[in-house]
Design an enzyme around this catalytic site. Structure first.
Site, PDB file in Angstrom:
ATOM      1  N   ASP A   1       0.834  -1.201   0.000  1.00  0.00           N
ATOM      2  CA  ASP A   1       0.000   0.000   0.000  1.00  0.00           C
ATOM      3  C   ASP A   1       0.872   1.255   0.000  1.00  0.00           C
ATOM      4  OD1 ASP A   1      -3.050  -1.086   0.951  1.00  0.00           O
ATOM      5  OD2 ASP A   1      -1.352  -2.346   1.446  1.00  0.00           O
TER       6      ASP A   1
ATOM      7  N   ASP B   1      -1.588  -2.552  -4.150  1.00  0.00           N
ATOM      8  CA  ASP B   1      -1.931  -1.140  -3.979  1.00  0.00           C
ATOM      9  C   ASP B   1      -0.681  -0.274  -4.106  1.00  0.00           C
ATOM     10  OD1 ASP B   1      -4.541  -1.864  -3.677  1.00  0.00           O
ATOM     11  OD2 ASP B   1      -4.769  -1.092  -1.647  1.00  0.00           O
TER      12      ASP B   1
ATOM     13  N   TYR C   1      -2.130   4.133  -6.255  1.00  0.00           N
ATOM     14  CA  TYR C   1      -3.341   4.889  -5.913  1.00  0.00           C
ATOM     15  C   TYR C   1      -3.680   5.895  -7.012  1.00  0.00           C
ATOM     16  CZ  TYR C   1      -3.236   2.653  -1.396  1.00  0.00           C
ATOM     17  OH  TYR C   1      -3.267   1.709  -0.404  1.00  0.00           O
TER      18      TYR C   1
ATOM     19  N   ASN D   1      -6.675  -3.990  -4.554  1.00  0.00           N
ATOM     20  CA  ASN D   1      -7.943  -3.438  -5.037  1.00  0.00           C
ATOM     21  C   ASN D   1      -7.750  -2.126  -5.783  1.00  0.00           C
ATOM     22  OD1 ASN D   1      -7.325  -2.688  -2.179  1.00  0.00           O
ATOM     23  ND2 ASN D   1      -9.014  -1.260  -2.483  1.00  0.00           N
TER      24      ASN D   1
ATOM     25  N   HIS E   1      -2.845  -9.681  -1.282  1.00  0.00           N
ATOM     26  CA  HIS E   1      -3.082  -8.318  -0.802  1.00  0.00           C
ATOM     27  C   HIS E   1      -3.889  -8.257   0.487  1.00  0.00           C
ATOM     28  CE1 HIS E   1      -3.499  -4.024  -0.873  1.00  0.00           C
ATOM     29  NE2 HIS E   1      -4.815  -4.084  -0.982  1.00  0.00           N
TER      30      HIS E   1
ATOM     31  N   HIS F   1     -11.375  -3.286   7.154  1.00  0.00           N
ATOM     32  CA  HIS F   1     -11.321  -4.549   6.402  1.00  0.00           C
ATOM     33  C   HIS F   1     -11.436  -5.779   7.302  1.00  0.00           C
ATOM     34  CE1 HIS F   1     -10.274  -2.042   3.031  1.00  0.00           C
ATOM     35  NE2 HIS F   1      -9.159  -1.628   3.611  1.00  0.00           N
TER      36      HIS F   1
ATOM     37  N   HIS G   1      -3.270  -4.104   2.517  1.00  0.00           N
ATOM     38  CA  HIS G   1      -4.690  -3.702   2.546  1.00  0.00           C
ATOM     39  C   HIS G   1      -5.046  -2.885   3.780  1.00  0.00           C
ATOM     40  CE1 HIS G   1      -8.507  -3.792   0.613  1.00  0.00           C
ATOM     41  NE2 HIS G   1      -9.107  -4.602   1.461  1.00  0.00           N
TER      42      HIS G   1
ATOM     43  N   HIS H   1      -3.907  -0.439   6.560  1.00  0.00           N
ATOM     44  CA  HIS H   1      -2.800   0.514   6.578  1.00  0.00           C
ATOM     45  C   HIS H   1      -2.207   0.622   7.982  1.00  0.00           C
ATOM     46  CE1 HIS H   1      -4.990   2.458   2.932  1.00  0.00           C
ATOM     47  NE2 HIS H   1      -4.388   1.317   2.638  1.00  0.00           N
TER      48      HIS H   1
END
Length: 613
Positions: free
Chosen positions: A221, A248, A251, A305, A395, A405, A432, A434
Site C-alpha cells: 500500500d 496497492d 493509488y 484493489n 493483498h 477490512h 490492505h 494501513h
C-alpha cells in the site's frame, strides 16, 4: 513470557545479541552447540505464543502528507524519447532467467488519442558479466529480444480523461548464472539515444537449502506521498536484494477526483460517471520514482484493489495497467495469468496469490477453481529439501484485528487456508490494512504451532493515511454488514468458542494477534538457514540504524514436528454462513508444544564445542 513480549515491544537490541545471529550461520557446521539463556535478546517464535501487545499510537503520524506532484524531479520524465525510462527487473521462476521491463515514448492524456505503435521500436537488452567498457572480446555481451505493448484507459463518460500509454517492453534473459553480477543496457540499438545507460544487477541464488537472498524487503500500500518517499528512502538504505510489493502500488484510481487529498468521493466531482476514474499518469510517475531501486533489484508484485481500475461501459474492463506494466513468471510457474504465480529465490519458494480473481475450491460446475487447482499443483511440486521455506503473499489479510477490512476476505480464508496449512507454508505477507500487525502462529483462528506466521504490512504510506481503530476497541467493532469485498462473497462469522464465543469481534486484542502498531514503515526478511529467518519491521519515524527497529523476531521452522498435515485435519465443507471457528487460550497445548525442543537465547550466547574438525 511477559518479559519476552515486552522486549519485543521495546525493540531494543544490545550489540552482543547480534552475535547470536552469527552463531546461527555456524549451526549447520558445529558438531555440538549449546546456547544457554539468562533472558533478553531477540525473541523467536519458539517462545510463543506471545501475550498480545499494542504499541500506543502516535497521533502526529495521523496527519499523513499529500501526494507528491508529478512535477517533482523524482516523478517527472528524466529520459527523452526514444531513451528508455521506468526500467524495472522481475525474477523469473528460477535464478537462471530474469525479466527486464521499461517504457519508451510519451503517454497521452485527453479526449482524442492516437496510440503509439509498439512494433515501431525494438525491445532489446544487451547484457554480460563485464561492463561494456571491459574486454568484450573475451567477455562478449549477449542480446535478448522480447515483446512490446500499449494499453489504454478509456471512459465513455464526460469529464473523465482517457489515456494511452507509452510503449511498454518486456524481455526475458535466459541462461544466467545464479548469484552473479550482470551489466545491461535496454532499449533499441538502431535508434540514436535508443539504449539506456548501463545498469547492473545480481541474480538471485540457485535453489538450495543453504543459499538465500541476502535481504528481502516487504512493503504494501505504498502510494506516492511524502510518507511513501520516506518508506522507500529507508528501504533503499537497507540495501535489499529483492522487493516484495504486496499490492496497492500507485493509488492512481480516483486521483483527479480526490485532488490528491484522499477524499473518498468520486461522484462529487463527476456525478454522471458511474465508475471511479483513474489518472494513469500517476503510474508513469510511480515507475520513475521506483526506477533507481527497481532497475537494480528484482521487484515482485501482486495486485490489490487499487489496481482494479474499472473502465469502459459499466467498468467491464479491469486491471489494464497492472497486466500491461509488470512482467511476472506466470507462464514459467504453470499459471495462465499474471494474477497468481510462483518463483524460487535460493531456498525460498515464493507464492503470489490473487485475491481479486476466483479463489474457490470449486465453482458452479463443481470443477476445481483455476487458482485453487494451480496452487494445489504448485505446492505439491515444492521440494522442501531444496527450498525449505515457503512464503506466500496476497493483498488482503485473513487475520486482522483492525476495524478496517475486518473479516473482509473471510471467504478466501475458508477456501484456501487448509491447503496452505496442509503444506506447511511458513510465512504469509499481506497489505490492505494501513498498519502493522504480526500474528502468533494460527490456523482456523486457533493458536497452532504449525500454522504460518501471518504479517500485515500495508503501512507503506499512501494517501488514505494510517488505520488506527481496532475491532476490539469499545464501539469500533464493525457491523457484520460492513466491509464488503470488491470481489467475492461475504462470509462473516461469529466465533463459536473461546473468549470471543458468540461474538463477531473480540472484546480485547485477539490471542492470535501478537503485536500491532499504527505506523508507516516496511519490513526486511533475512533467512539465515533452513530453520531460522530474522524478520524486522522498520518504522519511518525511527532514525535509520541497526538498533532502530519497530518489531523483530526470529521465525523458526520445525519441520520434524510440523510434517505435511493429513487432509482429514482440514475443514472441507463450509456452510453458507461461514465455517465455525474456535480460539484457544494462551495456556493451551500449543504453548507447551512450542516449548519442546526450544532453542534458548541469551545475552551471553556461549558455545561449547567438544570436537574441532
Amino acid at each position: 513470557m511477559g518479559a519476552m513480549a515486552t522486549s519485543t515491544i521495546a525493540g531494543t537490541l544490545h550489540s552482543r545479541h547480534l552475535h547470536c545471529r552469527t552463531l546461527l550461520l555456524l549451526l549447520p557446521y558445529l558438531p555440538i552447540a549449546f546456547l544457554l539463556v539468562d533472558g533478553g535478546g531477540i525473541p523467536t517464535t519458539l517462545d510463543g505464543p506471545f501475550t498480545p501487545a499494542t504499541r500506543a499510537f502516535d497521533r502526529s503520524l495521523r496527519q499523513g502528507s499529500e501526494d507528491v506532484p508529478l512535477s517533482d524531479p523524482r516523478l517527472a520524465p528524466r529520459a527523452r524519447p526514444p531513451s528508455p525510462e521506468q526500467i524495472a527487473l522481475a525474477a523469473s521462476a528460477d535464478p537462471t532467467s530474469l525479466w527486464v521491463s521499461w517504457v519508451t515514448g510519451r503517454a497521452q492524456v485527453g479526449s482524442h488519442l492516437t496510440p503509439l505503435d509498439p512494433t515501431a521500436v525494438r525491445s532489446e537488452v544487451w547484457y554480460g558479466e563485464r561492463p561494456a567498457s571491459a574486454d568484450t572480446v573475451a567477455h562478449p555481451h549477449h542480446v535478448a529480444r522480447g515483446s512490446a505493448e500499449v494499453y489504454s484507459q478509456l471512459y465513455p463518460y464526460p469529464g473523465l480523461l482517457n489515456y494511452t500509454s507509452g510503449v511498454i517492453h518486456h524481455v526475458r534473459l535466459v541462461g544466467l548464472r545464479p548469484s552473479t553480477r550482470y551489466y545491461y543496457r535496454c532499449g533499441d540499438s538502431s535508434l540514436k539515444g535508443g539504449l539506456s545507460d548501463e545498469r547492473s544487477f545480481v541474480t538471485l541464488p540457485a535453489p538450495a537449502p543453504d543459499a538465500y537472498p541476502r535481504r528481502v524487503a516487504v512493503v504494501g500500500d505504498l502510494g506516492l506521498t511524502g510518507n511513501s518517499t520516506s518508506t522507500v528512502d529507508h528501504l533503499a538504505r537497507n540495501d535489499p536484494s529483492m522487493i516484495l510489493m504486496v499490492g496497492d502500488m500507485t493509488y492512481a484510481n480516483q486521483y483527479r477526483t480526490t485532488g490528491g487529498r484522499g477524499v473518498p468521493c468520486f461522484s462529487c466531482s463527476f456525478p454522471d460517471a458511474p465508475i471511479r476514474e483513474s489518472y494513469q499518469p500517476r503510474w508513469d510517475g510511480w515507475g520513475r520514482f521506483m526506477e533507481p531501486l527497481a532497475s537494480r533489484v528484482t521487484m515482485m508484485v501482486t495486485e490489490g484493489n487499487h489496481e482494479i481500475e474499472p473502465q469502459g461501459h459499466g467498468g467491464a474492463a479491469t486491471f489494464a495497467s497492472y497486466l500491461a506494466r509488470f512482467a511476472v513468471p506466470s507462464e514459467e510457474s504453470g499459471s495462465n495469468t499474471k494474477f497468481y504465480y510462483s518463483f524460487n529465490a535460493g531456498g525460498i519458494h515464493f507464492i503470489m496469490l490473487g485475491a481479486y480473481v476466483d479463489y474457490n475450491r470449486t465453482v458452479a460446475s463443481l470443477c476445481i477453481g483455476a487458482q485453487y487447482s494451480w496452487l494445489e499443483k504448485d505446492l505439491h511440486k515444492v521440494d522442501r529439501r531444496v527450498t525449505p521455506w515457503v512464503v506466500a503473499s496476497w493483498h488482503t489479510p485473513w487475520y486482522n484485528s483492525y476495524s478496517s477490512h475486518y473479516q473482509e476476505f473471510e471467504c478466501m480464508r475458508q477456501e484456501m487456508e487448509g491447503l496452505l496449512y496442509q503444506h506447511g507454508v511458513d510465512i504469509v505477507f499481506s497489505g490492505h490494512v494501513h498498519a502493522y500487525e504480526r500474528m502468533n502462529r494460527v490456523f482456523n483462528y486457533t493458536l497452532d504451532p504449525c500454522g504460518p506466521v501471518y504479517i500485515t504490512i500495508g503501512d507503506g504510506g499512501n494517501i488514505e493515511k494510517i488505520d488506527i481503530d481496532h475491532a476490539d476497541d469499545p464501539g469500533k467493532c464493525p457491523s457484520p454488514g460492513d466491509n464488503h469485498p470488491e470481489f467475492g462473497g461475504v462470509c462473516h462469522l461469529n466465533f463459536t468458542s473461546g473468549p470471543a464465543k458468540g461474538k463477531f469481534c473480540w472484546e480485547r486484542q485477539p490471542e492470535w494477534s501478537a503485536f500491532r502498531e499504527s505506523s508507516f514503515g516496511h519490513g526486511i526478511l533475512e533467512v539465515v538457514n533452513s530453520t531460522y529467518a530474522l524478520w524486522t519491521w522498520h518504522r519511518n519515524q525511527d532514525a535509520y540504524g541497526e538498533h532502530s527497529v519497530g518489531d523483530q523476531i526470529y521465525i523458526v521452522r520445525e519441520p520434524d514436528k510440523c510434517l505435511l498435515q493429513p487432509r482429514g485435519l482440514i475443514p472441507q465443507d463450509c456452510p453458507s454462513a461461514g465455517c465455525p471457528s474456535s480460539t484457544l487460550s494462551s495456556t493451551s497445548g500449543a504453548e507447551q508444544a512450542a516449548k519442546n525442543g526450544r532453542l534458548l537465547w541469551t545475552t551471553t550466547c556461549m558455545i561449547l564445542i567438544s570436537t574441532v574438525l
